[in-house]
Scaffold this motif. Structure first.
Motif, PDB file in Angstrom:
ATOM      1  N   GLN A 108     -41.306 -67.516  14.799  1.00 33.62           N
ATOM      2  CA  GLN A 108     -42.494 -68.352  14.625  1.00 33.62           C
ATOM      3  C   GLN A 108     -43.343 -67.829  13.476  1.00 33.62           C
ATOM      4  N   ALA A 130     -47.934 -73.536  14.338  1.00 33.11           N
ATOM      5  CA  ALA A 130     -48.873 -72.703  15.094  1.00 33.11           C
ATOM      6  C   ALA A 130     -48.566 -71.224  14.886  1.00 33.11           C
ATOM      7  N   SER A 135     -48.227 -70.891  19.802  1.00 36.36           N
ATOM      8  CA  SER A 135     -47.156 -71.891  19.749  1.00 36.36           C
ATOM      9  C   SER A 135     -46.513 -72.152  21.108  1.00 36.36           C
TER      10      SER A 135
END
Length: 200
Positions: A108, A130, A135
């Motif tokens: 991420q 995000a 996230s």
């Protein structure tokens, strides 16, 4: 020495100088390429066991469906979300292809950094990606689906399974909202930057 000999010597010197400059430029480009190649992989973990991010971190191979348990991006999804996706796919008679599901925090973070580079700022990147701390992909509570037939079907029937599109700018992003089975999906946010969950 004839009049043309100095001109020939000058021409040869010019050609030699151009060739030398060409060789130097090529060596410099090769050096840059080697440096970028060696520094390009985003690494996870520490010490000598570092590895490039891949499937174990949530990268999903092309052609992955919601039934592919051997793919970490699918297997690590929240069981309730995965169950709803599989039931909806079966009832629809359509393969639900997964472009992205569960992601490790490191993956991420990589996606966020790529978005910042692409969009030019953290604020603009936040409309699409995000942080690892916020996230729903990292927690396994979100899936990005591919192919228009599945997305069209879910836009009409997803609420009956609790499957809701959350962001207007991301028609592929679905999360489970069990209350939608009785009450319909909640209003969508314009993009993730408007989602209060992302403000932490």
């Amino acid at each position: 020495m004839s009049v043309s000999e100095p001109a020939q010597l000058t021409g040869r010197r010019t050609k030699l100088a151009l060739r030398a400059a060409f060789v130097v430029a090529n060596v410099a480009l090769i050096g840059i390429f080697i440096h970028q190649t060696l520094s390009a992989p985003v690494l996870s973990g520490g010490g000598s066991g570092q590895r490039a991010l891949g499937e174990a971190d949530g990268a999903v191979p092309e052609g992955t469906t919601v039934f592919d348990d051997e793919v970490a991006g699918v297997a690590n999804l929240d069981p309730s979300l995965l169950g709803a996706l599989r039931q909806a796919s079966t009832d629809a008679g359509i393969k639900f292809f997964v472009n992205s599901g569960w992601r490790s925090p490191a993956y991420q973070e990589q996606l966020l950094n790529e978005a910042i580079s692409k969009y030019g700022s953290k604020e603009e990147a936040a409309r699409w990606v995000a942080t690892p701390e916020t996230s729903p992909h990292v927690s396994g509570h979100a899936v990005d689906l591919g192919r228009s037939d599945a997305l069209a079907w879910l836009s009409k029937h997803g609420a009956a399974y609790g499957l809701c599109q959350i962001y207007k700018n991301e028609p592929w992003h679905y999360e489970l909202r069990p209350e939608a089975i009785e009450h319909g999906c909640p209003p969508m946010y314009a993009d993730p930057s408007h989602d209060p969950r992302m403000q932490r």
